[in-house]
Design a protein around this motif. Sequence first.
Motif, PDB file in Angstrom:
ATOM      1  N   ALA A   1       0.825  -1.197   0.000  1.00 36.70           N
ATOM      2  CA  ALA A   1       0.000   0.000   0.000  1.00 36.70           C
ATOM      3  C   ALA A   1       0.867   1.257   0.000  1.00 36.70           C
ATOM      4  O   ALA A   1       0.584   2.220  -0.726  1.00 36.70           O
ATOM      5  CB  ALA A   1      -0.928   0.000   1.212  1.00 36.70           C
TER       6      ALA A   1
ATOM      7  N   HIS B   1       0.800   4.576  -2.366  1.00 35.72           N
ATOM      8  CA  HIS B   1      -0.156   5.491  -1.735  1.00 35.72           C
ATOM      9  C   HIS B   1      -0.070   6.927  -2.246  1.00 35.72           C
ATOM     10  O   HIS B   1      -1.067   7.653  -2.252  1.00 35.72           O
ATOM     11  CB  HIS B   1      -0.004   5.463  -0.215  1.00 35.72           C
ATOM     12  CG  HIS B   1       1.098   6.335   0.298  1.00 35.72           C
ATOM     13  ND1 HIS B   1       2.426   6.102   0.041  1.00 35.72           N
ATOM     14  CD2 HIS B   1       1.060   7.465   1.043  1.00 35.72           C
ATOM     15  CE1 HIS B   1       3.158   7.030   0.604  1.00 35.72           C
ATOM     16  NE2 HIS B   1       2.364   7.882   1.222  1.00 35.72           N
ATOM     17  N   ASP B   2       1.109   7.374  -2.672  1.00 38.15           N
ATOM     18  CA  ASP B   2       1.260   8.720  -3.237  1.00 38.15           C
ATOM     19  C   ASP B   2       1.778   8.657  -4.672  1.00 38.15           C
ATOM     20  O   ASP B   2       2.418   9.593  -5.149  1.00 38.15           O
ATOM     21  CB  ASP B   2       2.217   9.565  -2.389  1.00 38.15           C
ATOM     22  CG  ASP B   2       1.505  10.249  -1.231  1.00 38.15           C
ATOM     23  OD1 ASP B   2       0.331  10.630  -1.410  1.00 38.15           O
ATOM     24  OD2 ASP B   2       2.110  10.401  -0.153  1.00 38.15           O
TER      25      ASP B   2
ATOM     26  N   GLU C   1      -5.519  10.093  -3.525  1.00 36.50           N
ATOM     27  CA  GLU C   1      -5.528   8.765  -2.908  1.00 36.50           C
ATOM     28  C   GLU C   1      -6.362   7.777  -3.723  1.00 36.50           C
ATOM     29  O   GLU C   1      -5.950   6.626  -3.919  1.00 36.50           O
ATOM     30  CB  GLU C   1      -6.057   8.860  -1.472  1.00 36.50           C
ATOM     31  CG  GLU C   1      -5.140   9.588  -0.512  1.00 36.50           C
ATOM     32  CD  GLU C   1      -5.205  11.106  -0.659  1.00 36.50           C
ATOM     33  OE1 GLU C   1      -4.326  11.786  -0.099  1.00 36.50           O
ATOM     34  OE2 GLU C   1      -6.141  11.622  -1.326  1.00 36.50           O
TER      35      GLU C   1
ATOM     36  N   SER D   1      -4.486   6.954  -6.811  1.00 31.72           N
ATOM     37  CA  SER D   1      -3.380   6.045  -6.494  1.00 31.72           C
ATOM     38  C   SER D   1      -3.884   4.628  -6.272  1.00 31.72           C
ATOM     39  O   SER D   1      -3.254   3.651  -6.694  1.00 31.72           O
ATOM     40  CB  SER D   1      -2.623   6.549  -5.259  1.00 31.72           C
ATOM     41  OG  SER D   1      -1.996   7.783  -5.505  1.00 31.72           O
ATOM     42  N   ALA D   2      -5.043   4.506  -5.603  1.00 26.81           N
ATOM     43  CA  ALA D   2      -5.635   3.180  -5.391  1.00 26.81           C
ATOM     44  C   ALA D   2      -6.018   2.544  -6.724  1.00 26.81           C
ATOM     45  O   ALA D   2      -5.803   1.335  -6.939  1.00 26.81           O
ATOM     46  CB  ALA D   2      -6.866   3.298  -4.485  1.00 26.81           C
TER      47      ALA D   2
ATOM     48  N   TRP E   1      -2.903   1.302  -8.395  1.00 23.36           N
ATOM     49  CA  TRP E   1      -2.485   0.039  -7.802  1.00 23.36           C
ATOM     50  C   TRP E   1      -3.285  -1.127  -8.378  1.00 23.36           C
ATOM     51  O   TRP E   1      -2.715  -2.141  -8.780  1.00 23.36           O
ATOM     52  CB  TRP E   1      -2.639   0.096  -6.284  1.00 23.36           C
ATOM     53  CG  TRP E   1      -2.866  -1.247  -5.645  1.00 23.36           C
ATOM     54  CD1 TRP E   1      -4.000  -1.705  -5.063  1.00 23.36           C
ATOM     55  CD2 TRP E   1      -1.909  -2.316  -5.540  1.00 23.36           C
ATOM     56  NE1 TRP E   1      -3.848  -2.986  -4.596  1.00 23.36           N
ATOM     57  CE2 TRP E   1      -2.571  -3.387  -4.874  1.00 23.36           C
ATOM     58  CE3 TRP E   1      -0.586  -2.482  -5.927  1.00 23.36           C
ATOM     59  CZ2 TRP E   1      -1.933  -4.592  -4.603  1.00 23.36           C
ATOM     60  CZ3 TRP E   1       0.046  -3.696  -5.660  1.00 23.36           C
ATOM     61  CH2 TRP E   1      -0.623  -4.731  -5.008  1.00 23.36           C
TER      62      TRP E   1
ATOM     63  N   ILE F   1      -4.568   2.423   0.929  1.00 26.57           N
ATOM     64  CA  ILE F   1      -4.215   3.618   0.158  1.00 26.57           C
ATOM     65  C   ILE F   1      -5.296   4.677   0.319  1.00 26.57           C
ATOM     66  O   ILE F   1      -5.010   5.858   0.559  1.00 26.57           O
ATOM     67  CB  ILE F   1      -4.014   3.265  -1.332  1.00 26.57           C
ATOM     68  CG1 ILE F   1      -2.785   2.374  -1.506  1.00 26.57           C
ATOM     69  CG2 ILE F   1      -3.873   4.541  -2.173  1.00 26.57           C
ATOM     70  CD1 ILE F   1      -2.677   1.730  -2.876  1.00 26.57           C
TER      71      ILE F   1
ATOM     72  N   THR G   1      -5.324   6.845   3.531  1.00 23.33           N
ATOM     73  CA  THR G   1      -4.350   7.922   3.748  1.00 23.33           C
ATOM     74  C   THR G   1      -4.882   9.280   3.317  1.00 23.33           C
ATOM     75  O   THR G   1      -4.159  10.277   3.406  1.00 23.33           O
ATOM     76  CB  THR G   1      -3.034   7.640   3.000  1.00 23.33           C
ATOM     77  OG1 THR G   1      -3.296   7.510   1.594  1.00 23.33           O
ATOM     78  CG2 THR G   1      -2.366   6.381   3.508  1.00 23.33           C
TER      79      THR G   1
ATOM     80  N   ASP H   1       2.206   7.203   7.629  1.00 26.31           N
ATOM     81  CA  ASP H   1       2.128   8.356   6.744  1.00 26.31           C
ATOM     82  C   ASP H   1       2.325   9.668   7.492  1.00 26.31           C
ATOM     83  O   ASP H   1       2.861  10.629   6.931  1.00 26.31           O
ATOM     84  CB  ASP H   1       0.769   8.362   6.031  1.00 26.31           C
ATOM     85  CG  ASP H   1       0.754   9.265   4.820  1.00 26.31           C
ATOM     86  OD1 ASP H   1       1.738   9.256   4.052  1.00 26.31           O
ATOM     87  OD2 ASP H   1      -0.235   9.992   4.620  1.00 26.31           O
TER      88      ASP H   1
END
Length: 373
Positions: A232, A236-237, A250, A253-254, A257, A275, A278, A298
Motif C-alpha cells: 500500500a 499510496h502517493d 488517494e 493512487s488506489a 495500484w 491507500i 491515507t 504516513d
Amino acid sequence: MKKIAFSGTLDPITNGHMWVIQEARELADEVIIFISENPAKKPQFPAIKRKEIVERSIAAVGWTNVSVILVRGDYTARAAKRQGIDFLIRGIRNTSDFDYENLIQQINVDVVGGAKTLFVMPPRDLGSVSSSFVRGLQGPVGWHWTTKRFMPAPAYQEWILDWLRKDWNTLWPAEQAGTAEWFDKLTGSAAYGSPKRPYHNLDHLVHGLTEIGVWAANNGAPAADVITLKKAFWFHDAVYGGSKDGQTNEEQSAQLWLASRLDSGDAADAPAALIRATDHSRARTSAHRLQDVMLGVDLAILGQPDDVYDAYSRSVREEYSHIDDAGYRAGRANILQHFKRSAHEGTLFVDPWFSDMYTAQALENIGRELAGL
C-alpha cells in the motif's frame, strides 16, 4: 606537478572522498580516480556502476579535470605508475590511518615499484566519514536523512534506489511479469522520482517503508501484515497532482495500484483500502484493520526531530509553490490546526506504537510551524 591519483573501492563515494579529490585538484593539473575491483570484497555496487556514480558526482560539481579508471587485477600504485602518475593521494583521519597507510606506501614503493603517496588531513567534520561509516548508518528510522549529509547527491540517489529495489523485490519476485516496469515507473520522473516533488518523493518512500519495518520489529507483526502495508505504501502517493474527475490523489493512487495487476483478488483489495485510508481530508472509517498503522506511518514525519520536520515543512511549501503566500498560510494553518486537535484528542496517531513515539514531538513541531505562519 601534473598528475595525482586517488584510489579506493568507493562504495559509496562520500563527501570525505570528494574533499580529498578537491585537495588533489589544487595540487595537480589532472586528477585520476582509480576504482579498484577486488574479488575479496563484496561491494554493494559492481565496479562499473561505482565508476558511473563517481563520474556523475564529479560532473555535478563541475570538475572537468578529473577522470575515472577501473583497476582490475593489478596494484593501484603500479597501475598509476604506468599511467605516468608519480603520486597517489590519501586522506589521513587518525594515527591508525597513518600507520596503515604508511605501511602501504612503503610496500607500493619498495616492493611494487609504484607511485609514492601524499597524505592530507580532512577537516574535523569529515574526519570520520568513510564508506564503511556510511554503510553502517543504514537501518533505523531516518537513516536516509543521515546518510544524505555524507554523500554527493548522485551517490545518495543510487544508494536509496538500490535499497528501494531490494525492498520491492521482497514483495514481488523479479521474475514476475511487469514488476521491473512498475518499479521503474514508481521511482521514475512520473511518480516519486519527479523533480517536481520536494516532499512526496523517494525520501518519503524510504521513510515510510522503514517506519513499517521498525513498527513490525517492535510489535511482532505477522509477515503478511508487513507485506500488505508495504504494498500500500509503495502506491499510496503514486499519483500526486490534485483531484481529477472528482477523484482524490488517494483514489487515483488506489486505482493505479489495482490497474498494475501486481496482485489480484483479496491480495489487491487490502492495499487499495489502505491507500484510500491515507486521505486525511476524509472522516476516519474502518476501511481496514491496519488502517491506524498505515496512517501512523504516513503521519510519522510530524513527530521527527526539529531539523527533519523543518526541512519537511519547507519542502511542503515548495511543493505548493503555485499557491500565493496568503493562500498557502491559510490552508497550511487549517491542516496543522486539524492535526493539533487530533493529537490532543488522541486521534492523530491511533496506533499505540506511533502515539507513544511521535505525539509529543508532533505537537511541539506543529506549534512551532503555526507560530511562524
